[in-house]
Design a protein around this motif. Sequence first.
Motif, PDB file in Angstrom:
ATOM      1  N   LEU A  65      -5.528   1.757  -6.121  1.00 48.48           N
ATOM      2  CA  LEU A  65      -5.798   2.463  -4.869  1.00 48.48           C
ATOM      3  C   LEU A  65      -6.817   3.548  -5.176  1.00 48.48           C
ATOM      4  N   THR A  92       0.833  -1.209   0.000  1.00 42.05           N
ATOM      5  CA  THR A  92       0.000   0.000   0.000  1.00 42.05           C
ATOM      6  C   THR A  92       0.864   1.254   0.000  1.00 42.05           C
ATOM      7  N   GLY A 116      -7.850  -0.103  -0.949  1.00 43.36           N
ATOM      8  CA  GLY A 116      -7.070  -0.891  -1.888  1.00 43.36           C
ATOM      9  C   GLY A 116      -7.989  -1.904  -2.536  1.00 43.36           C
TER      10      GLY A 116
END
Length: 445
Positions: free
Chosen positions: A281, A116, A273
């Motif tokens: 994203l 992420t 996500g």
Amino acid sequence: MFKTLLSGIVAKHFKKKLTDWTIKEEDITEVLKQIRIALLDADVNLLVVKDFIKSIRQKSVGRVINQGEDPEQVLLTIIKEELVSILGKHTANVDTNRKQLRIMMVGLQGSGKTTTAAKLAYYFKTKFTKKPLLVALDVYRPAAIDQLETLAKEINVDFYQHGTQNPTLTANESLEHADKKEENVIIFDTAGRLQTNEELMEELKNIRNRVKPDEILLVVDAMSGQDGINVASEFNKHLDLTGFIITKLDSDARAGASLSLTHLLNVPVKFTGVGEKVGSLDVFYPDRIADRILGLGDIMSLAEKATEVLDEDKAKKSLGRMFAGKMDLEDLLEQMGQMSKMGSMSSIAKMLPNAPKLSEENIFEAENKMKVWRILMTSMTLKERRNPILFKKEPNRKLRVTKGSGRKPDELNKMLSEWEKAKKKMDEMGKMLKHGRNPFSQFGM
């Protein structure tokens, strides 16, 4: 996310024949009962469910329906307003106007924090033309440092690490590194644990006090359930979180617990996500998520995603060929390649209003069919894709394609048959369009 869409519950259980044009308790008793079951089944926190049901009851009972209003739509509007309130009311944006934006990523091991961090760097680089720096501070897992470096190379952004030295020292050095290279977004990938403990929190507080981040974002796995709420509460108590990033929200996990976080902790969800790719994203829009939960789709997000990943010129050309009755297998292959950039079939279906709920088996079959078709078409020559009629004129071509692709003859025959039917349908739609008729009227549009 939710097995039962709330709009379906209202349509099935709401008593639309109101006395005195007023919604009474008995009109919504069964609706609220079924909504409560759906929310708990989706793992929404019990306290959140109680507050949600209470608010709907308070705002709907006694509500007078004016002439021209649809009682069902009135109730759906109330439900959506309360959903949005629980999810965060407004979109919580990250301030990208700062001279140097500092983001501290925190979370447990396995939450997807390192991936992420890279997605976030890619987001700021592509959306805001920023110059990000990824900083590896997980000194306890060498694999985490290697993973972040690999991701940094993949998205072509700068990377900083200093082995296993004290992460606070590394974080401090990275600030000087960023200043020298004029990097304006610094993302710190901190260490995680299998569970929270005092040692971890002390380390994170030391890093926070040294780098003074503008954002402290906790990465939460949508599949973590009620445990995720406890973890978030612990991180927030020690670090004063500024936001959440929920990963795997596109899965079939019961994501209600993670969607309860804002209401319980008064900390907004900032991103979600929705896949493994670095570009997957999304900014979290409470009203759009509310529409998905209700079953009203999310056309805005779908349109934005299409704008980002689809080639407009190719799409226009393909559409023109389709309605001109000239579309062939080469066009279909191109379209399938474009559509794959949009995400999985299930994620796209969730964004379509009134889309039928597809079972995992249906989705698997459809995606597998597309996979087989792609293999077959890439084993054809360009001439064959442009002129599929050649397979009828010269059957030996079929043998070459099936041998080259490793697929069965009946798979090729079925694909060509289905393509022929689809082409006829498209030809008919093109003719309707030429004569000024709506080609989508047959679909109720």
